[in-house]
Design a protein around this motif. Structure first.
Motif, PDB file in Angstrom:
ATOM      1  N   THR A 251       0.858  -1.180   0.000  1.00 15.05           N
ATOM      2  CA  THR A 251       0.000   0.000   0.000  1.00 15.05           C
ATOM      3  C   THR A 251       0.900   1.239   0.000  1.00 15.05           C
ATOM      4  O   THR A 251       2.026   1.216   0.496  1.00 15.05           O
ATOM      5  N   THR A 252       0.354   2.305  -0.580  1.00 16.23           N
ATOM      6  CA  THR A 252       1.136   3.526  -0.751  1.00 16.23           C
ATOM      7  C   THR A 252       1.080   4.372   0.520  1.00 16.23           C
ATOM      8  O   THR A 252       0.017   4.543   1.102  1.00 16.23           O
ATOM      9  N   LEU A 253       2.238   4.912   0.885  1.00 14.27           N
ATOM     10  CA  LEU A 253       2.273   5.810   2.044  1.00 14.27           C
ATOM     11  C   LEU A 253       2.236   7.250   1.569  1.00 14.27           C
ATOM     12  O   LEU A 253       2.998   7.657   0.699  1.00 14.27           O
ATOM     13  N   VAL A 254       1.340   8.016   2.172  1.00 17.95           N
ATOM     14  CA  VAL A 254       1.212   9.422   1.820  1.00 17.95           C
ATOM     15  C   VAL A 254       1.289  10.253   3.096  1.00 17.95           C
ATOM     16  O   VAL A 254       0.664   9.912   4.108  1.00 17.95           O
ATOM     17  N   LEU A 255       2.070  11.315   3.028  1.00 18.37           N
ATOM     18  CA  LEU A 255       2.149  12.253   4.137  1.00 18.37           C
ATOM     19  C   LEU A 255       1.140  13.367   3.895  1.00 18.37           C
ATOM     20  O   LEU A 255       1.190  14.037   2.862  1.00 18.37           O
ATOM     21  N   LEU A 256       0.224  13.546   4.830  1.00 12.13           N
ATOM     22  CA  LEU A 256      -0.764  14.616   4.724  1.00 12.13           C
ATOM     23  C   LEU A 256      -0.331  15.779   5.606  1.00 12.13           C
ATOM     24  O   LEU A 256       0.068  15.573   6.751  1.00 12.13           O
ATOM     25  N   GLY A 257      -0.435  17.001   5.066  1.00  5.84           N
ATOM     26  CA  GLY A 257      -0.104  18.184   5.859  1.00  5.84           C
ATOM     27  C   GLY A 257       1.239  18.759   5.471  1.00  5.84           C
ATOM     28  O   GLY A 257       1.996  18.167   4.698  1.00  5.84           O
TER      29      GLY A 257
ATOM     30  N   GLY B   7       2.499  -3.059  12.971  1.00  2.89           N
ATOM     31  CA  GLY B   7       1.967  -3.974  11.965  1.00  2.89           C
ATOM     32  C   GLY B   7       2.930  -5.083  11.585  1.00  2.89           C
ATOM     33  O   GLY B   7       2.553  -6.025  10.900  1.00  2.89           O
ATOM     34  N   GLY B   8       4.180  -4.947  11.991  1.00  2.00           N
ATOM     35  CA  GLY B   8       5.156  -5.978  11.669  1.00  2.00           C
ATOM     36  C   GLY B   8       5.658  -5.920  10.240  1.00  2.00           C
ATOM     37  O   GLY B   8       6.262  -6.871   9.756  1.00  2.00           O
ATOM     38  N   LEU B   9       5.414  -4.825   9.555  1.00  2.00           N
ATOM     39  CA  LEU B   9       5.916  -4.656   8.182  1.00  2.00           C
ATOM     40  C   LEU B   9       6.762  -3.394   8.111  1.00  2.00           C
ATOM     41  O   LEU B   9       6.469  -2.393   8.763  1.00  2.00           O
ATOM     42  N   GLY B  10       7.788  -3.447   7.296  1.00  2.00           N
ATOM     43  CA  GLY B  10       8.615  -2.277   7.090  1.00  2.00           C
ATOM     44  C   GLY B  10       8.033  -1.354   6.040  1.00  2.00           C
ATOM     45  O   GLY B  10       6.879  -1.507   5.614  1.00  2.00           O
ATOM     46  N   CYS B  11       8.835  -0.376   5.643  1.00  2.00           N
ATOM     47  CA  CYS B  11       8.395   0.509   4.563  1.00  2.00           C
ATOM     48  C   CYS B  11       9.635   1.091   3.891  1.00  2.00           C
ATOM     49  O   CYS B  11      10.735   1.044   4.422  1.00  2.00           O
ATOM     50  N   ARG B  12       9.399   1.617   2.716  1.00  2.00           N
ATOM     51  CA  ARG B  12      10.487   2.201   1.929  1.00  2.00           C
ATOM     52  C   ARG B  12      10.003   3.583   1.521  1.00  2.00           C
ATOM     53  O   ARG B  12       9.007   3.692   0.801  1.00  2.00           O
ATOM     54  N   VAL B  13      10.653   4.621   2.026  1.00  2.00           N
ATOM     55  CA  VAL B  13      10.155   5.973   1.770  1.00  2.00           C
ATOM     56  C   VAL B  13      11.246   6.853   1.174  1.00  2.00           C
ATOM     57  O   VAL B  13      12.436   6.619   1.366  1.00  2.00           O
ATOM     58  N   THR B  14      10.793   7.876   0.456  1.00  2.00           N
ATOM     59  CA  THR B  14      11.683   8.906  -0.064  1.00  2.00           C
ATOM     60  C   THR B  14      11.286  10.222   0.587  1.00  2.00           C
ATOM     61  O   THR B  14      10.104  10.596   0.554  1.00  2.00           O
ATOM     62  N   LEU B  15      12.246  10.886   1.195  1.00  2.00           N
ATOM     63  CA  LEU B  15      11.905  12.116   1.912  1.00  2.00           C
ATOM     64  C   LEU B  15      11.802  13.278   0.937  1.00  2.00           C
ATOM     65  O   LEU B  15      12.707  13.487   0.120  1.00  2.00           O
ATOM     66  N   PRO B  16      10.729  14.037   1.010  1.00  2.00           N
ATOM     67  CA  PRO B  16      10.503  15.096   0.029  1.00  2.00           C
ATOM     68  C   PRO B  16      11.375  16.328   0.237  1.00  2.00           C
ATOM     69  O   PRO B  16      11.674  17.025  -0.712  1.00  2.00           O
TER      70      PRO B  16
ATOM     71  N   THR C 121       1.768  14.375   0.122  1.00  2.00           N
ATOM     72  CA  THR C 121       3.069  14.054  -0.453  1.00  2.00           C
ATOM     73  C   THR C 121       3.274  12.554  -0.440  1.00  2.00           C
ATOM     74  O   THR C 121       3.220  11.927   0.621  1.00  2.00           O
ATOM     75  N   GLN C 122       3.487  11.986  -1.608  1.00  2.00           N
ATOM     76  CA  GLN C 122       3.713  10.545  -1.648  1.00  2.00           C
ATOM     77  C   GLN C 122       5.078  10.224  -1.050  1.00  2.00           C
ATOM     78  O   GLN C 122       6.090  10.816  -1.388  1.00  2.00           O
ATOM     79  N   LEU C 123       5.069   9.287  -0.108  1.00  2.00           N
ATOM     80  CA  LEU C 123       6.313   8.955   0.588  1.00  2.00           C
ATOM     81  C   LEU C 123       6.945   7.676   0.084  1.00  2.00           C
ATOM     82  O   LEU C 123       8.164   7.567  -0.008  1.00  2.00           O
ATOM     83  N   GLY C 124       6.127   6.662  -0.185  1.00  2.00           N
ATOM     84  CA  GLY C 124       6.691   5.382  -0.565  1.00  2.00           C
ATOM     85  C   GLY C 124       5.682   4.272  -0.399  1.00  2.00           C
ATOM     86  O   GLY C 124       4.475   4.514  -0.524  1.00  2.00           O
TER      87      GLY C 124
ATOM     88  N   THR D  94      13.257   1.776   5.547  1.00  2.00           N
ATOM     89  CA  THR D  94      14.289   2.245   4.629  1.00  2.00           C
ATOM     90  C   THR D  94      13.973   3.645   4.136  1.00  2.00           C
ATOM     91  O   THR D  94      12.870   3.898   3.662  1.00  2.00           O
ATOM     92  N   VAL D  95      14.925   4.543   4.287  1.00  2.00           N
ATOM     93  CA  VAL D  95      14.796   5.876   3.712  1.00  2.00           C
ATOM     94  C   VAL D  95      15.733   5.912   2.511  1.00  2.00           C
ATOM     95  O   VAL D  95      16.959   5.809   2.665  1.00  2.00           O
ATOM     96  N   GLU D  96      15.129   6.023   1.353  1.00  2.00           N
ATOM     97  CA  GLU D  96      15.900   5.901   0.109  1.00  2.00           C
ATOM     98  C   GLU D  96      17.081   6.866   0.089  1.00  2.00           C
ATOM     99  O   GLU D  96      16.938   8.050   0.421  1.00  2.00           O
ATOM    100  N   GLY D  97      18.228   6.341  -0.267  1.00  2.00           N
ATOM    101  CA  GLY D  97      19.409   7.173  -0.408  1.00  2.00           C
ATOM    102  C   GLY D  97      20.076   7.523   0.906  1.00  2.00           C
ATOM    103  O   GLY D  97      21.115   8.184   0.920  1.00  2.00           O
TER     104      GLY D  97
END
Lengths: 226, 985
Positions: free
Chosen positions: B826-832, B901-910, B949-952, B960-963
């Motif tokens: 599922t897509t992570l989105v930052l609101l605000g 939730g026991g799941l990780g995520c992969r995000v890109t910081l805007p 803002t789409q995060l990942g 994981t924070v990309e880069g």
């Protein structure tokens, strides 16, 4: 076909009586409220002793509730084969009543503990566990202050040899019970005491799983077929 | 305000930083402690966060368990392995200007020690660690407060009162020996005082243990009746001095009492006025400010009962109403943590019962000194065990709250307990005594010498020396009796047997009788001899002031009394008719046949003194605000960012609180949909009626639900109390909104220092104004609350700490959102919108012990917009999870959601990674969007003016924070759960 009528006894300080009735209803039974001070089992087909802190557990847990008037009816009925499930405080009452051997002491941690607990069903032959299969793993909440099952060596050996350990804790023993025992049965298999709370795992909205329903569907099926 | 304002880093200059780090490695520059010198890239998650060996791994356990006496464990706040260049200067009291030279910078050229010369992470206490702070409790004293020792020691105490017949009899009439000593003529008693003719008639008394009414017991030690200070006596001895000063009454207040009565008060009347006009009961310092909650109340149809009753009541739809309130029990919890906290729960639960509701859940907001302080070690386990011991025994799920550590609470912990209850609209009850001839019934526990430290002053000054013995000032709880009271009251309500009801809390019988009478026909006659006593030696003044727990007072029509007593008997709850409603406009009380109280009740209940206390901003405020966090060195590379994520996740305020919450039953009653660590507690509203014997209705369970959150931030409020109160409201509002609920109403517990300090009074005035203004803007009314003043040690006040509770409604609770990342891909989105806001932030607090600058900008419009977006998205089924961003910013939100939730995520910081990860800008949430819902969510956001803002994406087993960096969940979990181990000793 009439639904199985399963009584739930409310003692002063019982807390999970509503939950037990809800779980019974979800399993297809007709729950019947029983009052500790009554002298009549109202013709029910089975009984659940619910969790809670009867009489505040200010003495030993369950030690006062066993003297309730209704218990005078229940004990001989259970010895004669009436299916009885004691959950948490109900388990403690069953031990105090000598319907089940052993005792439940304060948790080894000396803290109240509430957690989603992995269990394994070791005996699927009782009237309360027939809907499970031996070795089946469940996740249902455990929450207790006095949940540490103890018994003398001889009793433990006998319980193990006869396969009377109904359920065992997996991963982590939350209260220090001997042999990771979470529940036991009497010789006849009609009386079961269980420290974890299957009634809190009966709906996906409110529980960590619906794994607990099997205890209640087991008795419903048994009562319908007999 | 004191010269040395207490705040996180208000360390006394007299004590160097090493005062606070005993047990840790030497802090002298260059003296590099042993142990790992750099963060190993080891897969062992512990290594990265363990404080300097060898003691470190045990530190958290010791911090909350029972450390050896005299050994100060290493502060669990101390990940020792600071990045080489991420080495802030030793932190200093905020009040002091930071030396120019001390301003650290990320030059990358910092000397090699792998941790700062002085570990910066342990904020100094406002005072030196008190062995001195609590000498009598240090070291091993934690032991008595562990559940095994404390919650159950009252076997004798309860057994004597509540043990049912050991050998049950027909009809279950417990054939017990009388609870109280049978009346007997003492040897030296001259027999001149007859048993009062007013002794309760047998049919009006139910004693499970004593079927016969127990007449008052004369005592040998007691002086004869002449000692009773009667109204007639007061007229005849106008100049007799009374100890009003010792009872906390000012000269002019005492003069006013004399004016009201036209004579001097009797000692019993003085007892009533002194407690009713106390700050605690009369709100005399806060009243002028609290009026804003009514004056600025938003237009709403939801409010069924507003402020002024025991608790407010709001309409949640489908005929259901909800009542909720939060109250403090701070001081008792410091003196005796277990009983103080336990009776705090008991008191707020009775407030909820008094409204006619079934209590359905509790929450608690707790604040303690530093996690590693010895006294925290004493207070925290006791408080947690007390809240658990009481709430669990009542069968009330504990569904959330907060646990915060800060040096300013070291000798002044905050224990704020919330209870929520549900009822049908038509079942609302009031605290009122209408109808002359109606009977006044006291029911529940007997009255004992609890909480009447003050009254002993009266006893000693007015009576003989023998009675001057100190009375305990902390009440002792009996949750079993309270559970019986709950069920008993609900049966009484179901049969409509009461016309008015009031619980007995602070000021006991004084408060209940004056408030009931004042709100009713205006008159009441009470026979104090009839009050069932646990201690027959109590004087009338003590009976009036006793704060014995588990008592209620009801007003009942005469022909309903028999049925009322019958139901009480069924529940084994003692009940006694002690008086009658009159139309005289006077509250009259008799004792041994003589009138000892004759007052207009409204003068005690409603017409207490009102103070407009002077206020002005604290002298140091500008200085603190000028010391902005902009000067603090920030992590400048990927490795430093990574370590900061772990550091914050394992810091006391952000670490997992499972050790605490696993001691609370969150399942009982079977309606808990979400509980801690979720953003808000969520309950299904459904209640089997008592009429069916408690059997749930056959119909499908209702889908109506409520959400509740309780939040506060003392650091923000210290920097700006107006904004601080609004930020607490914002956070609670957001926490409720991210579950998908519609925020509806507000309660509050305002914890402040002494109102006699103009600086504190200014903080209070600002906070109230801020809260009232924000509630008006958000359209949610304040329904009630509580003020706790005098939270200070010596002249050092706590940070102003408004704790705000927000109630929201779920029209369909099955759609609620959890914060757990549990759906892969599922897509992570930052609101605000994220701004660079670090004033009062966790980052500044944890890394530098810094408190300065201004808190995040309040943006209520953005909060409302965010809530509306989430609400609409939930209705459309677009979201799989949502988590609010607050303390610790995005970094902490991702950590919590991944672990939940026991799941990780992969995000890109805007944007700037540091600001994006750690800023605490308001009105933000991270949401997981179900596949295909992205564009619809974007449209909703655009319409509401919410930045998205789409995060990942969610997935994998690391954050994981990309880069930049990647942290395995196992390492995150170890960091997050290491501090407060879930099964500590």
């Amino acid at each position: 076909m009439n639904a199985a009528r399963v009584g739930v006894i409310t003692f002063p300080g019982s807390l999970d009586d509503i939950d037990a009735m809800r779980a019974l209803r979800l399993a297809g039974a007709e729950p019947v409220a029983l009052w500790h001070a009554d002298h009549d089992l109202r013709g029910i087909d089975a009984v659940v002793l619910p969790g809670g802190f009867s009489y505040g557990d200010y003495l030993r847990a369950g030690a006062i509730a066993r003297f309730a008037p209704l218990m005078e009816q229940l004990v001989p009925a259970a010895r004669a084969g009436l299916p009885v499930l004691g959950i948490c405080n109900g388990f403690q009452v069953l031990c105090e009543s000598h319907l089940l051997p052993g005792a439940l002491l304060p948790n080894a941690s000396r803290h109240f503990v509430c957690r989603d607990q992995r269990l394994r069903i070791d005996n699927a032959d009782t009237v309360w566990t027939a809907d499970y299969s031996a070795g089946q793993e469940l996740v249902i909440p455990v929450k207790n202050m006095d949940g540490r099952y103890v018994a003398d060596e001889e009793t433990l050996t006998e319980l193990e040899a006869a396969g009377r350990v109904v359920a065992r804790y997996l991963d982590l023993n939350p209260n220090g019970s001997l042999n990771d025992i979470a529940g036991i049965t009497n010789e006849a298999g009609n009386v079961v005491g269980l420290m974890p709370h299957p009634e809190h795992a009966a709906e996906s909205l409110t529980g960590p799983s619906t794994d607990g329903l099997g205890f209640f569907t087991s008795i419903v099926k048994r009562l319908v077929t007999t | 305000m004191s010269e040395q304002p207490p705040n996180e880093h208000g360390g006394s200059p007299d004590h160097g930083p090493d005062q606070h780090v005993a047990g840790r490695p030497p802090a002298a520059p260059g003296a590099e402690p042993p142990g790992p010198v750099a963060i190993p890239e080891s897969p062992s998650p512990a290594a990265g966060l363990v404080a300097p060996p060898p003691a470190a791994p045990q530190a958290p356990a010791a911090g909350l368990g029972a450390p050896p006496a005299g050994v100060r464990p290493a502060p669990p706040t101390a990940p020792s392995d600071l990045p080489p260049s991420y080495s802030p200067a030793p932190h200093r009291p905020a009040a002091e200007p930071w030396p120019e030279a001390g301003a650290p910078e990320f030059s990358g050229t910092a000397p090699q020690p792998s941790r700062p010369a002085v570990p910066p992470e342990a904020p100094p206490a406002a005072e030196p660690w008190p062995e001195a702070g609590a000498p009598e409790f240090s070291g091993t004293a934690a032991q008595p407060y562990t559940p095994a020792a404390a919650p159950r020691p009252q076997a004798g105490y309860e057994a004597q009162s509540y043990v049912p017949a050991a050998e049950p009899q027909a009809g279950y009439e417990p054939p017990r020996a009388p609870e109280q000593p049978a009346p007997q003529a003492p040897a030296e008693w001259d027999g001149t005082i007859p048993v009062p003719a007013t002794a309760a008639p047998a049919d009006s008394v139910y004693h499970p243990q004593a079927p016969e009414p127990v007449p008052p017991v004369p005592r040998p030690a007691e002086p004869p009746a002449t000692a009773t200070d009667t109204v007639d006596g007061a007229r005849n001895t106008p100049d007799r001095p009374l100890p009003y000063v010792e009872l906390g009454m000012k000269d002019d207040e005492y003069e006013r009492v004399k004016q009201i009565l036209g004579r001097r008060p009797t000692s019993a009347e003085l007892a009533i006025y002194s407690v009713m006009w106390s700050e605690h009961c009369s709100y005399k310092s806060s009243k002028v400010h609290l009026r804003q909650f009514a004056d600025k109340a938003p237009q709403t149809d939801a409010l069924l009962v507003g402020m002024g009753e025991n608790a407010g009541v709001v309409d949640v739809g489908q005929g259901w109403a909800v009542t909720f309130k939060v109250e403090s029990h701070n001081h008792p919890s410091y003196v005796e943590p277990y009983q103080g906290a336990a009776t705090g729960v008991g008191g707020i639960v009775r407030d909820i019962i008094s409204m006619g509701a079934r209590p359905v859940a509790v929450m608690d907001s707790l604040r303690f000194g530093p996690a590693d302080a010895p006294d925290t070690n004493r207070v925290l386990p006791g408080v947690v065990a007390g809240i658990g011991g009481y709430g669990n025994s009542l069968g009330l799920p504990n569904i959330g709250g907060e646990v915060v550590f800060d040096p300013c609470y070291l000798q002044n912990p905050l224990v704020n307990a919330l209870c929520v209850g549900v009822l049908k609209h038509e079942d609302i009850k009031r605290a009122t005594a209408p109808g002359p001839g109606n009977q006044v019934i006291l029911f529940g526990a007997g009255t004992g010498p609890d909480g009447i430290g003050g009254a002993s002053v009266l006893a000693s000054a007015t009576f003989d020396e023998a009675s001057a013995q100190k009375r305990p000032s902390v009440q002792v709880g009996d949750p079993f009796m309270e559970k019986l009271l709950i069920e008993c009251c609900l049966e009484l309500f179901a049969e409509d047997l009461v016309v008015g009801i009031q619980d007995l809390g602070a000021a006991g019988v004084s408060c209940a009788t004056t408030e009931l009478a004042a709100a009713g026909t205006g008159g009441m006659h009470v026979d104090l001899d009839r009050v069932p006593l646990r201690d027959p030696t109590l004087r009338p003044e003590e009976i009036l002031m006793s704060e014995s727990q588990e008592r209620m007072m009801a007003v009942v029509e005469p022909d309903r009394v028999a049925r009322f007593l019958e139901i009480c008997a069924r529940w084994e709850v003692p009940a006694t008719v002690i008086g009658e409603v009159t139309d005289t406009g006077r509250l009259v009380m008799t004792w041994r046949g003589e009138v000892i109280v004759d007052i207009p009740p409204g003068t005690a209940a409603d017409e207490g003194p009102v103070y407009e206390r002077p206020y002005a901003p604290p002298a140091d405020l500008e200085q603190i605000r000028a010391d902005t966090p902009g000067r603090l060195a920030r992590p400048s590379n990927a490795d430093e960012l990574r370590r900061t994520v772990l550091w914050l996740a394992g810091s006391p305020n952000l670490a997992s609180k499972t050790w605490v919450t696993s001691q609370y039953d969150r399942y009982v009653r079977g309606n808990t949909v979400l509980a801690m660590p979720e953003d808000a507690g969520v309950l299904r509203i459904t209640e089997p009626s008592a009429a069916t014997g408690g059997v749930p209705p056959e119909a499908v369970e209702s889908s109506l639900g409520i959400a509740l959150s309780l939040d506060g931030n003392g650091r923000y409020a210290r920097l700006d109390p107006y904004a601080g109160a609004q930020l607490a409201l914002s956070e609670a509002y957001r926490n409720v909104a991210v579950t998908g609920a519609r925020p509806l109403a507000v309660t509050n517990c305002l914890n402040f220092g002494s109102p006699e300090d103009p600086g504190v009074m200014w903080q209070f005035a600002q906070a109230v104004e801020g809260l009232a203004d924000a509630c008006l803007r958000l359209g949610i009314p304040v329904t009630g609350g509580n003020v706790s003043f005098y939270n200070q040690t010596g002249s050092a006040a706590i940070n102003p700490t408004p704790v705000i509770g927000v109630l929201g409604v779920h029209d369909d609770v099955r759609r609620r959102l959890s914060m757990a990342f549990a759906a892969e891909n599922t897509t992570l989105v930052l609101l605000g919108q994220t701004r660079e806001e670090f004033g009062g932030s966790e980052w500044a607090h944890v890394v530098y012990g810094h408190l300065g600058g201004l808190p995040p900008l309040v943006d209520l419009q953005a909060e409302a917009a965010l809530a509306s977006v989430i609400s609409s998205a939930v209705l459309d089924g677009l979201l799989a999870a949502a988590h609010d961003l607050s303390d610790g910013g995005l970094s902490q939100a991702l950590v919590e959601s991944c672990l939940r939730g026991g799941l990780g995520c992969r995000v890109t910081l805007p944007g700037d990674p540091f600001t994006t990860l750690f800023s605490e800008s308001v009105a933000r949430a991270v949401v997981a969007v179900r596949p295909g819902g992205e564009s619809r969510l974007a449209a909703l956001c655009e319409a509401a003016g919410v930045q998205a803002t789409q995060l990942g994406v969610i997935g994998g087993d690391s954050l994981t924070v990309e880069g930049l960096f990647s942290i395995p969940l196992s390492e995150l979990r170890e960091a997050h759960e290491h501090l407060i181990p879930s099964y500590a000793g």
